[in-house]
Design an enzyme around this catalytic site. Structure first.
Site, PDB file in Angstrom:
ATOM      1  N   THR A   1     -30.055 -63.280 -17.869  1.00 27.19           N
ATOM      2  CA  THR A   1     -31.332 -63.255 -18.588  1.00 27.19           C
ATOM      3  C   THR A   1     -31.464 -61.963 -19.388  1.00 27.19           C
ATOM      4  O   THR A   1     -31.053 -60.910 -18.919  1.00 27.19           O
ATOM      5  CB  THR A   1     -32.496 -63.368 -17.577  1.00 27.19           C
ATOM      6  OG1 THR A   1     -32.398 -64.638 -16.912  1.00 27.19           O
ATOM      7  CG2 THR A   1     -33.847 -63.269 -18.263  1.00 27.19           C
TER       8      THR A   1
ATOM      9  N   ASP B   1     -29.776 -53.068 -17.667  1.00 28.10           N
ATOM     10  CA  ASP B   1     -30.631 -52.067 -18.324  1.00 28.10           C
ATOM     11  C   ASP B   1     -29.981 -50.686 -18.336  1.00 28.10           C
ATOM     12  O   ASP B   1     -30.194 -49.899 -19.241  1.00 28.10           O
ATOM     13  CB  ASP B   1     -31.979 -51.991 -17.590  1.00 28.10           C
ATOM     14  CG  ASP B   1     -32.693 -53.316 -17.669  1.00 28.10           C
ATOM     15  OD1 ASP B   1     -33.073 -53.712 -18.786  1.00 28.10           O
ATOM     16  OD2 ASP B   1     -32.792 -54.004 -16.629  1.00 28.10           O
TER      17      ASP B   1
ATOM     18  N   GLU C   1     -31.414 -63.220 -10.545  1.00 34.82           N
ATOM     19  CA  GLU C   1     -30.109 -62.745 -11.033  1.00 34.82           C
ATOM     20  C   GLU C   1     -29.243 -62.299  -9.874  1.00 34.82           C
ATOM     21  O   GLU C   1     -28.068 -62.651  -9.763  1.00 34.82           O
ATOM     22  CB  GLU C   1     -30.304 -61.570 -11.992  1.00 34.82           C
ATOM     23  CG  GLU C   1     -30.883 -61.946 -13.326  1.00 34.82           C
ATOM     24  CD  GLU C   1     -31.151 -60.750 -14.189  1.00 34.82           C
ATOM     25  OE1 GLU C   1     -31.377 -59.636 -13.650  1.00 34.82           O
ATOM     26  OE2 GLU C   1     -31.143 -60.908 -15.425  1.00 34.82           O
TER      27      GLU C   1
END
Ligand SMILES: O=C[C@H](O)[C@H](O)[C@H](O)COP(=O)(O)O
Length: 238
Positions: free
Chosen positions: A36, A96, A115
Site C-alpha cells: 500500500t 517510509d 501489511e
C-alpha cells in the site's frame, strides 16, 4: 514549478522501481502480496498491465489495504485472502524509512497492520523505495506509526510514552485522513481495521534502532526489525 518537477521526477522513480520489482520478481502462477502507498501502487499497476497483455497468467494477489484491494479489482487482478492463500511467493511494498540494517518504518499510509501480517507470509519481501527514504537511523526523519485499539486510547498512549526505550518520544494521535500523518482533520484517523494510529515523534538524539525492546514489550506496531540476514527481505531503491 520546481516542486512540481521534483514530484514528477519522484513519481517517475517510484514507477521505475515499482515496475522493475514486478518484472524481476513476479512470475506466472505465483501468489503475491500487494503493498500500500504511492510506490506500491505502481507495482500493482504493473501486475494489472502484464495480466492484461498476457505476460503474466494465473496470479493470485493478497492486498494489504482496502484501497489496494480496490485498485487491484479495477485492474482485474484476481484477489484472495490469507485464509485461503497464506503461502506467498513474494510481497512487494514501499516503506517510509529504511536504515542501513534494512529495518523499516511503515504505516505512513495507515496500512501497517495488514501489511505486516501479509508480508510476514511471503517467502521474499521486496521493499521498493526512492533514495529519499534511506536514513542512518529510524525515527527522527519520519514519525514511527503504531496501531492501537480505540478502547482507552489515551491510557494506551501514556503506556507507550512510558516505555523506557521510547523516553523522549512524543506519541501523537493521528487525526483526519488515515492515509497520511498530517493533521488534516479533528477526529481520530480510523484504519481499515477500525483502529487508531499513534505516530511516535522522536528526537534526532534517539533513533529508534533501540526501540526493538519497545516492540518486544507488547508494542503493537512500531519499527520493523527485519535484519539484513533476513533472507526474505530485498530492498531495491533508485
Ligand atoms: O501504510 C502505508 C505503507 O506503509 C507505505 O508503504 C509507506 O507508507 C510508503 O508509502 P509511499 O510509497 O507512498 O511513500
Amino acid at each position: 514549478m520546481r516542486s512540481v518537477a521534483r514530484r514528477a521526477s519522484q513519481d517517475e522513480l517510484k514507477k521505475q522501481v515499482g515496475f522493475k520489482a514486478v518484472d524481476d520478481y513476479v512470475k506466472s502462477g505465483t501468489v503475491i502480496g500487494l503493498g500500500t502507498g504511492s510506490t506500491a501502487a505502481f507495482a500493482v499497476e504493473r501486475v494489472g498491465e502484464k495480466l492484461k497483455s498476457g505476460e503474466l497468467k494465473d496470479i493470485i494477489a493478497i492486498p494489504t489495504s482496502i484501497r489496494t484491494k480496490e485498485q487491484a479489482e479495477g485492474l482485474g487482478i484476481p484477489l484472495a485472502t490469507l485464509d485461503t492463500h497464506s503461502d506467498l511467493d513474494v510481497a512487494i511494498d514501499g516503506a517510509d524509512e529504511v536504515d542501513p540494517a534494512l529495518n523499516l518504518v511503515k504505516g505512513g499510509g495507515g496500512a501497517l497492520f495488514r501489511e505486516k501480517i501479509v508480508e510476514m507470509c511471503a517467502k521474499k519481501f521486496i521493499v521498493i523505495v526512492d533514495e529519499s527514504k534511506l536514513c542512518d537511523g529510524l525515527g527522527p526523519g519520519f514519525p514511527v506509526p503504531v496501531e492501537i485499539v480505540p478502547f482507552c486510547h489515551e491510557h494506551t498512549m501514556r503506556q507507550i510514552a512510558a516505555l523506557p526505550a521510547l523516553a523522549g518520544c512524543e506519541p501523537v494521535l493521528r487525526l483526519g485522513n488515515v492515509a497520511n500523518n498530517q493533521k488534516d482533520g479533528d477526529e481520530p484517523a480510523i484504519t481499515d481495521n477500525g483502529n487508531y494510529i499513534v505516530d511516535l515523534k522522536c528526537s534526532p538524539q534517539r533513533p529508534c534502532g533501540r526501540w526493538r525492546t519497545a516492540q518486544g514489550d507488547g508494542g503493537c506496531g512500531g519499527p520493523w526489525p527485519l535484519h539484513r540476514h533476513d533472507h526474505r527481505l530485498h530492498c531495491g531503491w533508485l
